[in-house]
Design a protein around this motif. Sequence first.
Motif, mmCIF file in Angstrom:
data_model
loop_
_atom_site.group_PDB
_atom_site.id
_atom_site.type_symbol
_atom_site.label_atom_id
_atom_site.label_comp_id
_atom_site.label_asym_id
_atom_site.label_seq_id
_atom_site.Cartn_x
_atom_site.Cartn_y
_atom_site.Cartn_z
ATOM 1 N N ALA A 1 0.828 -1.206 0.000
ATOM 2 C CA ALA A 1 0.000 0.000 0.000
ATOM 3 C C ALA A 1 0.863 1.257 0.000
ATOM 4 O O ALA A 1 0.594 2.220 -0.727
ATOM 5 N N MET A 2 1.909 1.254 0.795
ATOM 6 C CA MET A 2 2.796 2.417 0.867
ATOM 7 C C MET A 2 3.602 2.580 -0.418
ATOM 8 O O MET A 2 3.811 3.702 -0.888
ATOM 9 N N ARG A 3 4.044 1.484 -0.990
ATOM 10 C CA ARG A 3 4.825 1.554 -2.223
ATOM 11 C C ARG A 3 4.000 2.142 -3.367
ATOM 12 O O ARG A 3 4.487 2.979 -4.129
ATOM 13 N N LEU A 4 2.758 1.704 -3.485
ATOM 14 C CA LEU A 4 1.891 2.248 -4.529
ATOM 15 C C LEU A 4 1.673 3.745 -4.342
ATOM 16 O O LEU A 4 1.626 4.505 -5.318
ATOM 17 N N GLY B 1 -1.883 6.597 1.703
ATOM 18 C CA GLY B 1 -1.389 5.240 1.522
ATOM 19 C C GLY B 1 -0.769 4.674 2.785
ATOM 20 O O GLY B 1 -0.899 3.486 3.080
ATOM 21 N N VAL B 2 -0.080 5.518 3.546
ATOM 22 C CA VAL B 2 0.518 5.080 4.807
ATOM 23 C C VAL B 2 -0.561 4.665 5.797
ATOM 24 O O VAL B 2 -0.470 3.610 6.444
ATOM 25 N N ILE B 3 -1.595 5.492 5.894
ATOM 26 C CA ILE B 3 -2.681 5.179 6.821
ATOM 27 C C ILE B 3 -3.426 3.914 6.382
ATOM 28 O O ILE B 3 -3.728 3.035 7.202
ATOM 29 N N ALA B 4 -3.690 3.824 5.091
ATOM 30 C CA ALA B 4 -4.382 2.636 4.583
ATOM 31 C C ALA B 4 -3.554 1.380 4.825
ATOM 32 O O ALA B 4 -4.095 0.338 5.237
ATOM 33 N N ALA C 1 -14.854 -2.968 10.129
ATOM 34 C CA ALA C 1 -14.613 -1.625 10.667
ATOM 35 C C ALA C 1 -13.247 -1.107 10.233
ATOM 36 O O ALA C 1 -13.103 0.079 9.890
ATOM 37 N N ALA C 2 -12.243 -1.979 10.231
ATOM 38 C CA ALA C 2 -10.911 -1.566 9.818
ATOM 39 C C ALA C 2 -10.880 -1.177 8.349
ATOM 40 O O ALA C 2 -10.265 -0.174 7.967
ATOM 41 N N LEU C 3 -11.544 -1.960 7.512
ATOM 42 C CA LEU C 3 -11.572 -1.657 6.081
ATOM 43 C C LEU C 3 -12.305 -0.348 5.802
ATOM 44 O O LEU C 3 -11.848 0.487 5.008
ATOM 45 N N TRP D 1 -12.239 5.552 4.685
ATOM 46 C CA TRP D 1 -12.681 6.885 5.090
ATOM 47 C C TRP D 1 -11.503 7.800 5.404
ATOM 48 O O TRP D 1 -11.469 8.960 4.970
ATOM 49 N N VAL D 2 -10.537 7.289 6.169
ATOM 50 C CA VAL D 2 -9.382 8.110 6.537
ATOM 51 C C VAL D 2 -8.574 8.484 5.302
ATOM 52 O O VAL D 2 -8.125 9.632 5.154
ATOM 53 N N SER D 3 -8.362 7.533 4.406
ATOM 54 C CA SER D 3 -7.590 7.811 3.196
ATOM 55 C C SER D 3 -8.251 8.907 2.367
ATOM 56 O O SER D 3 -7.587 9.824 1.874
ATOM 57 N N ARG D 4 -9.574 8.828 2.205
ATOM 58 C CA ARG D 4 -10.278 9.845 1.419
ATOM 59 C C ARG D 4 -10.259 11.194 2.121
ATOM 60 O O ARG D 4 -10.104 12.240 1.466
ATOM 61 N N ALA D 5 -10.402 11.179 3.453
ATOM 62 C CA ALA D 5 -10.401 12.437 4.191
ATOM 63 C C ALA D 5 -9.050 13.128 4.094
ATOM 64 O O ALA D 5 -8.970 14.345 3.871
#
Length: 232
Positions: A112-115, A150-153, A213-215, A220-224
């Motif tokens: 996820a972080m690499r992308l 990406g880091v948060i996701a 809930a995690a997904l 939500w966090v990534s979009r925010a």
Amino acid sequence: MTDWLSPEEWDAVRLSLRVSFWATLVSLPFGLFIAHALARWRFPGRQLLNGLVHLPLILPPVVTGYLLLLTFGRRGTVGQYLDQWFGIVFAFRWTGAVLAAAVMAFPLMVRAMRLAIEAVDPKLEQAGSTLGASRPWVWLTVTLPLILPGVIAGAILAFAKAMGEFGATITFVSNIPGQTRTLPSAIYSFLQVPGGESGAARLALVAIIIAMAALLLSEWVSRAVARRIAGS
């Protein structure tokens, strides 16, 4: 939930949350470094490193747990020295469950972080460098804010994966009630005894709720964060 779950079931949920939290927190800086190295650097052995990072996704989890036992067990190639010199023991301890969960979740975090890093235009970083900023400062002020979704996701997905880890964990640290019996191990234990189906069903429902809930939180966090960065 404490009334709905028995004390034994609640202990398993609480231990899983503890293990997942520390597995995610400890592996986060390493995941970010490896993701940046794979995305931006060219060096001998890069493909080998990429293969090693993703190996836990391909190997059977039991094999990964066995390799951890050979490496970090009390008589393992690394574990014996950690025990003798520092008194650190992983095998059959909750800290070993953290290690196993971190190893199994690491590939998802790194991917996820690499992308996210590969999606950043290098010209933006070059522009910061031409203005006299050092590379670390450019990374902190330009790259990190852009890759933050990406880091948060990656961190949240790693947490969810760690919550569901079973094969490597039970092989490396066994299934000791109150010490290494995580939520998946508790479900397995309930299914091995007559009448344990109700306990397994309750824990399975808890696992589904936490995973969903995690997904949803990751999305939500990534979009925010992405909206905030775009608007700044």
